[in-house]
Design a protein around this motif. Structure first.
Motif, PDB file in Angstrom:
ATOM      1  N   TRP A 246      -1.804  -9.612   1.631  1.00 10.07           N
ATOM      2  CA  TRP A 246      -3.028  -8.659   1.689  1.00 10.07           C
ATOM      3  C   TRP A 246      -2.648  -7.456   1.005  1.00 10.07           C
ATOM      4  O   TRP A 246      -1.602  -6.649   1.353  1.00 10.07           O
ATOM      5  CB  TRP A 246      -3.345  -8.655   3.098  1.00 10.07           C
ATOM      6  N   GLN A 247      -3.555  -6.974   0.160  1.00  9.02           N
ATOM      7  CA  GLN A 247      -3.242  -5.604  -0.658  1.00  9.02           C
ATOM      8  C   GLN A 247      -4.157  -4.530  -0.872  1.00  9.02           C
ATOM      9  O   GLN A 247      -5.402  -4.802  -0.715  1.00  9.02           O
ATOM     10  CB  GLN A 247      -2.597  -5.790  -1.964  1.00  9.02           C
ATOM     11  N   LEU A 248      -3.931  -3.344  -0.789  1.00 14.60           N
ATOM     12  CA  LEU A 248      -5.051  -2.248  -0.798  1.00 14.60           C
ATOM     13  C   LEU A 248      -4.641  -1.590  -2.278  1.00 14.60           C
ATOM     14  O   LEU A 248      -3.284  -1.155  -2.619  1.00 14.60           O
ATOM     15  CB  LEU A 248      -4.697  -1.288   0.234  1.00 14.60           C
ATOM     16  N   HIS A 249      -5.872  -1.223  -3.011  1.00 20.40           N
ATOM     17  CA  HIS A 249      -5.623  -0.577  -4.422  1.00 20.40           C
ATOM     18  C   HIS A 249      -5.764   0.939  -3.953  1.00 20.40           C
ATOM     19  O   HIS A 249      -6.737   1.367  -3.472  1.00 20.40           O
ATOM     20  CB  HIS A 249      -6.772  -0.883  -5.199  1.00 20.40           C
ATOM     21  N   ASN A 250      -4.739   1.804  -4.122  1.00 22.60           N
ATOM     22  CA  ASN A 250      -4.806   3.156  -3.776  1.00 22.60           C
ATOM     23  C   ASN A 250      -5.203   4.085  -4.970  1.00 22.60           C
ATOM     24  O   ASN A 250      -5.085   5.308  -5.025  1.00 22.60           O
ATOM     25  CB  ASN A 250      -3.289   3.580  -3.422  1.00 22.60           C
ATOM     26  N   ILE A 252      -4.226   3.530  -8.186  1.00 15.83           N
ATOM     27  CA  ILE A 252      -3.287   3.392  -9.398  1.00 15.83           C
ATOM     28  C   ILE A 252      -2.816   2.006  -9.241  1.00 15.83           C
ATOM     29  O   ILE A 252      -2.764   1.640 -10.254  1.00 15.83           O
ATOM     30  CB  ILE A 252      -2.128   4.558  -9.197  1.00 15.83           C
ATOM     31  N   THR A 253      -2.305   1.695  -8.322  1.00 17.49           N
ATOM     32  CA  THR A 253      -1.785   0.111  -8.336  1.00 17.49           C
ATOM     33  C   THR A 253      -2.032  -0.430  -6.786  1.00 17.49           C
ATOM     34  O   THR A 253      -2.609   0.123  -5.919  1.00 17.49           O
ATOM     35  CB  THR A 253      -0.398   0.237  -8.294  1.00 17.49           C
ATOM     36  N   TRP A 254      -1.632  -1.620  -6.669  1.00 15.26           N
ATOM     37  CA  TRP A 254      -1.943  -2.414  -5.437  1.00 15.26           C
ATOM     38  C   TRP A 254      -0.728  -2.444  -4.453  1.00 15.26           C
ATOM     39  O   TRP A 254       0.313  -2.374  -4.895  1.00 15.26           O
ATOM     40  CB  TRP A 254      -2.188  -3.853  -5.808  1.00 15.26           C
ATOM     41  N   CYS A 255      -1.185  -2.036  -3.380  1.00 17.30           N
ATOM     42  CA  CYS A 255       0.158  -1.898  -2.398  1.00 17.30           C
ATOM     43  C   CYS A 255      -0.214  -2.895  -1.020  1.00 17.30           C
ATOM     44  O   CYS A 255      -1.091  -3.069  -0.729  1.00 17.30           O
ATOM     45  CB  CYS A 255       0.040  -0.387  -1.774  1.00 17.30           C
ATOM     46  N   ASP A 256       1.070  -3.348  -0.591  1.00 16.03           N
ATOM     47  CA  ASP A 256       0.791  -4.175   0.464  1.00 16.03           C
ATOM     48  C   ASP A 256       0.448  -3.529   1.701  1.00 16.03           C
ATOM     49  O   ASP A 256       0.868  -2.235   1.943  1.00 16.03           O
ATOM     50  CB  ASP A 256       2.512  -4.934   0.770  1.00 16.03           C
ATOM     51  N   LEU A 257      -0.157  -4.280   2.551  1.00 16.16           N
ATOM     52  CA  LEU A 257      -0.755  -3.742   3.752  1.00 16.16           C
ATOM     53  C   LEU A 257       0.356  -4.182   5.000  1.00 16.16           C
ATOM     54  O   LEU A 257       0.908  -5.170   4.805  1.00 16.16           O
ATOM     55  CB  LEU A 257      -2.083  -4.414   4.211  1.00 16.16           C
ATOM     56  N   SER A 258       0.342  -3.045   5.889  1.00 19.36           N
ATOM     57  CA  SER A 258       1.429  -3.459   6.934  1.00 19.36           C
ATOM     58  C   SER A 258       0.573  -4.621   7.929  1.00 19.36           C
ATOM     59  O   SER A 258      -0.700  -4.745   7.546  1.00 19.36           O
ATOM     60  CB  SER A 258       1.700  -2.109   7.693  1.00 19.36           C
ATOM     61  N   MET A 259       1.158  -5.207   8.893  1.00 17.68           N
ATOM     62  CA  MET A 259       0.625  -6.032   9.814  1.00 17.68           C
ATOM     63  C   MET A 259       0.221  -7.090   9.103  1.00 17.68           C
ATOM     64  O   MET A 259      -1.221  -7.570   9.234  1.00 17.68           O
ATOM     65  CB  MET A 259      -0.349  -5.284  10.621  1.00 17.68           C
ATOM     66  N   MET A 260       0.569  -7.787   7.995  1.00 17.76           N
ATOM     67  CA  MET A 260       0.169  -8.721   7.239  1.00 17.76           C
ATOM     68  C   MET A 260      -0.517  -9.904   7.905  1.00 17.76           C
ATOM     69  O   MET A 260      -1.556 -10.405   7.631  1.00 17.76           O
ATOM     70  CB  MET A 260       1.148  -9.208   5.973  1.00 17.76           C
ATOM     71  N   GLU A 261       0.402 -10.442   8.659  1.00 22.00           N
ATOM     72  CA  GLU A 261       0.148 -11.700   9.503  1.00 22.00           C
ATOM     73  C   GLU A 261      -0.958 -11.546  10.642  1.00 22.00           C
ATOM     74  O   GLU A 261      -1.812 -12.251  10.700  1.00 22.00           O
ATOM     75  CB  GLU A 261       1.337 -12.060  10.166  1.00 22.00           C
ATOM     76  N   GLU A 262      -1.013 -10.451  11.070  1.00 24.94           N
ATOM     77  CA  GLU A 262      -2.272 -10.064  11.991  1.00 24.94           C
ATOM     78  C   GLU A 262      -3.482 -10.105  11.225  1.00 24.94           C
ATOM     79  O   GLU A 262      -4.686 -10.246  11.729  1.00 24.94           O
ATOM     80  CB  GLU A 262      -2.059  -8.668  12.549  1.00 24.94           C
ATOM     81  N   ILE A 263      -3.443  -9.422  10.114  1.00 22.07           N
ATOM     82  CA  ILE A 263      -4.742  -9.319   9.232  1.00 22.07           C
ATOM     83  C   ILE A 263      -5.100 -10.791   8.677  1.00 22.07           C
ATOM     84  O   ILE A 263      -6.420 -11.231   8.795  1.00 22.07           O
ATOM     85  CB  ILE A 263      -4.621  -8.576   8.116  1.00 22.07           C
ATOM     86  N   GLU A 264      -4.268 -11.630   8.319  1.00 20.31           N
ATOM     87  CA  GLU A 264      -4.425 -13.006   7.978  1.00 20.31           C
ATOM     88  C   GLU A 264      -5.034 -13.916   9.055  1.00 20.31           C
ATOM     89  O   GLU A 264      -6.046 -14.743   8.874  1.00 20.31           O
ATOM     90  CB  GLU A 264      -3.215 -13.530   7.314  1.00 20.31           C
TER      91      GLU A 264
END
Length: 428
Positions: A246-250, A252-264
């Protein structure tokens, strides 16, 4: 007077269809499913028409299709093409109807092949597919010490090759004492150039290539997740330790989200359309005002023999607000609809299509674009959604170690295989 049966839904075939969870499809849908998966069932393509001079002397009297053969294989790189891509013209339709393919089925097949052609050319323009002319030696170097970053693209049922646009691949020319670059050598470089500066330049180029790949690619390399990818940094797919990211666009670029497994885990539950405390909306794929994306490994139906692919599950919403998986009997005496795997195959063939199926005495239309299911008699409409099967990081490690767990979906074989006859997961 053929000695073989021409009845798709006779008693014997019904048993086979039922064992593969296809008994809910009518004859026309089965024909489309067969034809889209194997062009062998279509009439032969005229070889004379497909030559450079397209000289078929029989013209409209020819008993073979005057259609681009590459189009039928999903590999025509011309847009538009000088040869016909039309299966609905008078000549082609006459041959198709002679083989028992009516205009409605032909129209569905035409839509599927058109979609494949458009998608293939999109990938072609992005440089994600490489195309090599027949007989061309793809390993031949363009110069003594030049390297081109290349690799095959795995798609549904085949490996495609197409030419990347000139701006989409890099030529690394390693100039040195043995280089054939005219008028240039290490001794002729300006003071301070070469050596460490050259290494820095190569490293920055590699980093830029990696960043560009991760910005433009939304597929995770299934080989890297499982164990090892032989292409390493040159792989065109994203390398990550989980089959989802899971990534968020800031901006400029795509950044990984924290709590990846929880979001999934939240996303895999069809009841969840958002995560309020994180301001994440799964329907609009946004986090506050920023774009959100989910990278994943390929769909399990496209690579049934691979592990750690993504198993997509299709659900419909009943009158009580419950999400029921397709193919499961969610209500008392309810008839079984097609399985998620069947629907997923049809969805990947054309994400904008509307398919029809029968469950018990009722007929339904499933609209992929609107994500709705409609009863054709009563016109009642239900919501539909497509969500992945949840796999935790612990599950991933178990699969990689070859430990089978009943809670982990077995993706290494089709559903109708006997699991007791299978070896442990993994390869040697």
């Amino acid at each position: 007077s053929c000695k073989y049966s021409h009845d798709i839904i006779n008693a014997e075939n019904k048993k086979v269809l039922k064992s593969h969870e296809l008994s809910c499809l009518d004859e026309s849908d089965l024909r489309v499913l067969l034809l889209q998966n194997d062009p062998f069932f279509l009439p032969d393509v005229c070889q004379f028409y497909n030559r450079k001079d397209d000289a078929c002397r029989q013209q409209n009297n020819c008993n073979k299709l005057h259609v681009c053969r590459h189009f039928l294989h999903g590999e025509c790189r011309f847009f538009p093409c000088k040869r016909s891509h039309n299966l609905l013209d008078t000549h082609a339709l006459r041959l198709l109807e002679k083989e028992g393919i009516n205009v409605n089925i032909a129209s569905n097949i035409q839509t599927i092949y058109d979609h494949k052609h458009v998608e293939f050319n999109k990938e072609l323009k992005k440089g994600k597919i490489q195309y090599h002319k027949p007989g061309e030696n793809v390993l031949k170097k363009t110069s003594d010490r030049s390297k081109v970053l290349t690799g095959p693209l795995q798609t549904v049922g085949s490996t495609l090759h197409a030419p990347p646009s000139e701006s989409k691949y890099l030529m690394f020319s390693h100039a040195g004492p043995g280089s054939n670059v005219p008028g240039q050598s290490q001794h002729q470089l300006p003071t301070g150039a070469g050596g460490k500066d050259k290494d820095k330049k190569d490293n920055s180029s590699a980093k830029a290539l990696k960043d560009d790949k991760e910005d433009n690619c939304d597929e995770i390399c299934v080989f890297h997740v499982w164990k090892f990818c032989k292409h390493k940094d040159k792989c065109k797919f994203v390398h990550y330790h989980l089959p989802y990211r899971w990534q968020l666009h800031n901006g400029i670029t795509w950044c990984d989200l924290s709590m990846m497994e929880e979001i999934e885990k939240a996303y895999c539950d069809p009841k969840n359309s958002s995560i309020a405390d994180k301001n994440i909306n799964f329907e609009t794929m946004t986090c506050r005002s920023c774009s959100l994306r989910r990278l994943s490994t390929p769909s399990s139906v496209t690579k049934p023999t691979f592990v750690l692919t993504t198993q997509w599950i299709w659900y419909w919403k009943n009158d009580q607000g419950q999400w029921i998986e397709y193919g499961e009997q969610g209500e008392k005496n309810s008839a079984t609809a097609p399985s998620s795997a069947i629907i997923e195959n049809l969805y990947l063939a054309d994400p904008d299509a509307t398919i029809t199926f029968q469950a018990g005495l009722h007929h339904y239309q499933l609209n992929f674009k609107e994500m709705t299911q409609t009863n054709t008699s009563y016109k009642t409409q239900r919501r539909v959604c497509r969500r992945p099967k949840f796999v935790s990081s612990e599950d991933v490690q178990k699969i990689k170690k070859g430990q089978r767990d009943s809670s982990i979906p077995n993706q290494a074989c089709p559903a109708h295989w006997d699991p007791s006859a299978l070896p442990e997961l993994g390869y040697k």
